[in-house]
Design a protein around this motif. Structure first.
Motif, PDB file in Angstrom:
ATOM      1  N   LYS A  38       0.829  -1.202   0.000  1.00 14.59           N
ATOM      2  CA  LYS A  38       0.000   0.000   0.000  1.00 14.59           C
ATOM      3  C   LYS A  38       0.868   1.259   0.000  1.00 14.59           C
ATOM      4  O   LYS A  38       0.584   2.212  -0.726  1.00 14.59           O
ATOM      5  N   ILE A  41       2.236   1.909  -3.415  1.00 19.54           N
ATOM      6  CA  ILE A  41       1.224   2.482  -4.315  1.00 19.54           C
ATOM      7  C   ILE A  41       1.057   3.974  -4.023  1.00 19.54           C
ATOM      8  O   ILE A  41       1.059   4.798  -4.933  1.00 19.54           O
ATOM      9  N   ARG A  42       0.962   4.304  -2.739  1.00 18.25           N
ATOM     10  CA  ARG A  42       0.839   5.721  -2.362  1.00 18.25           C
ATOM     11  C   ARG A  42       2.056   6.520  -2.835  1.00 18.25           C
ATOM     12  O   ARG A  42       1.923   7.611  -3.377  1.00 18.25           O
ATOM     13  N   TRP A  45       2.117   7.114  -6.593  1.00  9.40           N
ATOM     14  CA  TRP A  45       1.121   8.137  -6.960  1.00  9.40           C
ATOM     15  C   TRP A  45       1.628   9.518  -6.577  1.00  9.40           C
ATOM     16  O   TRP A  45       1.579  10.455  -7.362  1.00  9.40           O
ATOM     17  N   ILE A 228      -3.573  12.472  -0.154  1.00  7.20           N
ATOM     18  CA  ILE A 228      -3.848  11.060   0.127  1.00  7.20           C
ATOM     19  C   ILE A 228      -4.308  10.996   1.572  1.00  7.20           C
ATOM     20  O   ILE A 228      -3.691  11.622   2.434  1.00  7.20           O
ATOM     21  N   GLU A 249      -8.892   4.410   2.067  1.00  7.19           N
ATOM     22  CA  GLU A 249      -7.972   5.506   1.812  1.00  7.19           C
ATOM     23  C   GLU A 249      -8.171   6.004   0.389  1.00  7.19           C
ATOM     24  O   GLU A 249      -8.327   5.213  -0.535  1.00  7.19           O
ATOM     25  N   MET A 251      -6.947   8.705  -2.846  1.00  7.55           N
ATOM     26  CA  MET A 251      -5.935   9.573  -3.449  1.00  7.55           C
ATOM     27  C   MET A 251      -6.739  10.457  -4.403  1.00  7.55           C
ATOM     28  O   MET A 251      -7.281   9.973  -5.394  1.00  7.55           O
ATOM     29  N   VAL A 363      -7.206   3.765  -2.657  1.00  4.79           N
ATOM     30  CA  VAL A 363      -5.954   2.981  -2.624  1.00  4.79           C
ATOM     31  C   VAL A 363      -6.278   1.495  -2.474  1.00  4.79           C
ATOM     32  O   VAL A 363      -5.682   0.635  -3.128  1.00  4.79           O
ATOM     33  N   ASP A 364      -7.271   1.215  -1.615  1.00  8.44           N
ATOM     34  CA  ASP A 364      -7.599  -0.191  -1.346  1.00  8.44           C
ATOM     35  C   ASP A 364      -8.098  -0.904  -2.606  1.00  8.44           C
ATOM     36  O   ASP A 364      -7.849  -2.078  -2.812  1.00  8.44           O
TER      37      ASP A 364
END
Ligand code: ATP
Length: 491
Positions: A38, A41-42, A45, A228, A249, A251, A363-364
């Motif tokens: 996770k 990924i954050r 981004w 985010i 979550e 973004m 995000v999930d």
């Protein structure tokens, strides 16, 4: 979904929240590997959306905001889902996910069937209608079912529709609006004056802080504000694992454009950007599609919304919504707060309240899309291997470092040095136990792109065996080459 959920639990990607107390519906915890996935990924981004662009400002606004924010945004009055209660079972359903159909035999309505939304809602309704006809020994021609959801039920039909919980009619209530915001109280008083909300989206933070960002950052329209953060929705029926949960979550980014600018051009630009970004973190193009919201279903202020859809194992569902919202949000806050949201455009020599394009993603939902498309069970030399073909940018562990054998101190020493050097920049994993093949399999299962083995040749010539997860090919590389590989593929 089953093998993916099992793998996530077994290897520490995702757990049910508060599992030792039986869990709490709609809440999840990300374990050691899940939190890395996770975070990657954050980070991807944030780097691509904020740091690598010149026209973007980052933001971290608070989760609890002034309650007037949510009045101005329309959430207090309208952030609702239609809810249907079953008085007999005490279960609650989202009206737009509860489908029904009249059972029509020889042109005559003889009863109703119902089913919860699934991949095969129509088939299920049809089967139930056929069962009904058989049970009642009715003669004649059964018409194909015509599924409608409960928001479309006529008032006099509701008491005739069986509850999916009990199979009996008479217990369903007409749909009513259920506000999905979680309420809390701020301060020591617990009365109407202290009510506040956990934010149901991060977007309002960008609108409420628009003035502050523009006054302090010298940004010029067109530009965006991105953030985010956690969002909370009291979903009536959380389901499909982490796809629809109550704490998740987001973004989100608000891209402000001039009132005279071509919004369609920017809308298209951001749809393409979002799609390209999903490809850059390894989601397959074959699983992505676009859905344009029909004009008649849009909010009155909305100019257009396109969703990027992903083909999950449970169906094609919304992953990323890209909305052209006009200047509705800023105008609402301007009116409610009395603070001007106007921007003076030096180039055009005019003042206006900017319009906005809003790409909003969970995000999930990306985590789930990545896991679902990466999961594979393959046959290798007569043996089954489970592998996650995760893109190296988001893979939780970038490389496994193995001394060939653990009882040769000279090998362990060199491997340990390599491990410690790489660990400063990358999440690498140290493993000395079991045969190399077993160590490969353990890394395959969690999506580690490379395994690096330190063997006796390494002591001689300073090269290491680097095994690729996807091709399973092995090549020899120096430490500098390994670093260049990791640098290129994981950033
Ligand atoms: P849906 O129609 O699936 O409820 P939405 O249209 O209400 O979603 P938005 O309000 O546009 O969703 O939120 C933006 C993004 O946030 C969605 O595209 C999705 O990726 C994510 N999201 C929304 N609700 C949830 C949830 N309950 N759990 C996980 N992610 C969510």
């Amino acid at each position: 979904m089953e093998p993916i959920v099992a793998l996530c639990k077994r290897r520490g990607f995702i757990f049910q929240s508060s599992e030792i107390y039986g869990g709490i519906n709609g809440f999840f915890d990300y374990g050691p590997l899940g939190s890395e996935l996770k975070k990657n990924i954050r980070d991807c981004w944030w780097n691509d959306m904020v740091r690598r662009r010149d026209d973007m400002a980052g933001l971290e606004s608070s989760i609890v905001m002034h309650p007037r924010v949510w009045q101005a945004s329309g959430h207090v009055a309208g952030f609702t889902d239609p809810l249907v209660d079953c008085k007999a079972s005490k279960q609650r359903f989202r009206a737009d996910q509860l489908f029904f159909s009249a059972i029509v035999v020889d042109g005559v309505k003889v009863g109703y069937v119902s089913a919860l939304e699934s991949e095969r809602t129509s088939e299920e309704l049809q089967e139930k209608a056929e069962q009904f006809k058989r049970k009642k020994a009715l003669q004649g021609q059964l018409e194909p079912v015509k599924p409608l959801d409960m928001t479309e039920a006529a008032a006099d039909e509701i008491e005739l529709i069986p509850s999916p919980a009990t199979g009996e009619a008479g217990s369903l209530t007409p749909p009513r609006a259920f506000n999905m915001m979680f309420e809390t109280h701020v301060g020591a008083m617990r009365d109407a004056s202290s009510v506040a909300y956990l934010r149901p989206e991060t977007a309002q933070g960008m609108f409420a802080d628009f003035k502050a960002v523009i006054d302090t950052g010298r940004f010029k329209v067109p530009f965006g504000i991105a953030q985010i953060g956690k969002a909370f929705r009291n979903e009536i029926t959380p389901r499909n694992y982490i796809f629809r949960s109550r704490e998740f979550e987001q973004m989100e980014m608000e891209f402000f454009i001039s009132e005279d600018d071509d919004w369609q051009k920017w809308h298209r630009y951001w749809i393409d950007w979002c799609r390209d970004w999903l490809l850059s973190i390894g989601l397959p193009a074959s699983h992505l599609s676009e859905f344009d919201h029909p004009k008649e279903k849009l909010a009155f202020y909305s100019k257009g919304t396109t969703d990027i859809m992903f083909e999950y194992p449970f169906g094609v569902q919304e992953l990323w919504g890209i909305a052209a919202r006009g200047n509705y949000d800023l105008l609402q806050h301007q009116e409610a707060s009395g603070v001007s949201m106007a921007y003076f455009d030096e180039a055009a020599k005019k003042k206006y309240v900017p319009h906005v394009i809003e790409p909003a993603v969970g995000v999930d939902r990306i985590v789930l899309a990545a896991l679902c498309s990466a999961y594979a069970e393959e046959e290798v030399e007569g043996e089954k291997r489970t592998v996650l073909h995760l893109n190296p940018r988001i893979a939780p562990v970038k490389a496994g470092i193995f001394p060939l054998v653990k009882n040769k101190p000279e090998l362990v020493e060199v491997a340990d040095r390599l491990y410690r050097t790489l660990k400063r920049r990358y999440n690498v994993f140290w493993d000395t136990s079991g045969a190399i093949g077993r160590r490969y399999r353990r890394m395959d299962e969690i999506g580690t792109p490379w395994c690096i083995t330190v063997d006796f040749d390494s002591l001689e010539n300073g090269t290491f065996t680097v095994r690729d997860r996807d091709t399973m090919e092995q090549v020899r590389m120096t430490e500098a080459e390994i670093r260049a590989l990791l640098d290129e593929k994981t950033s």
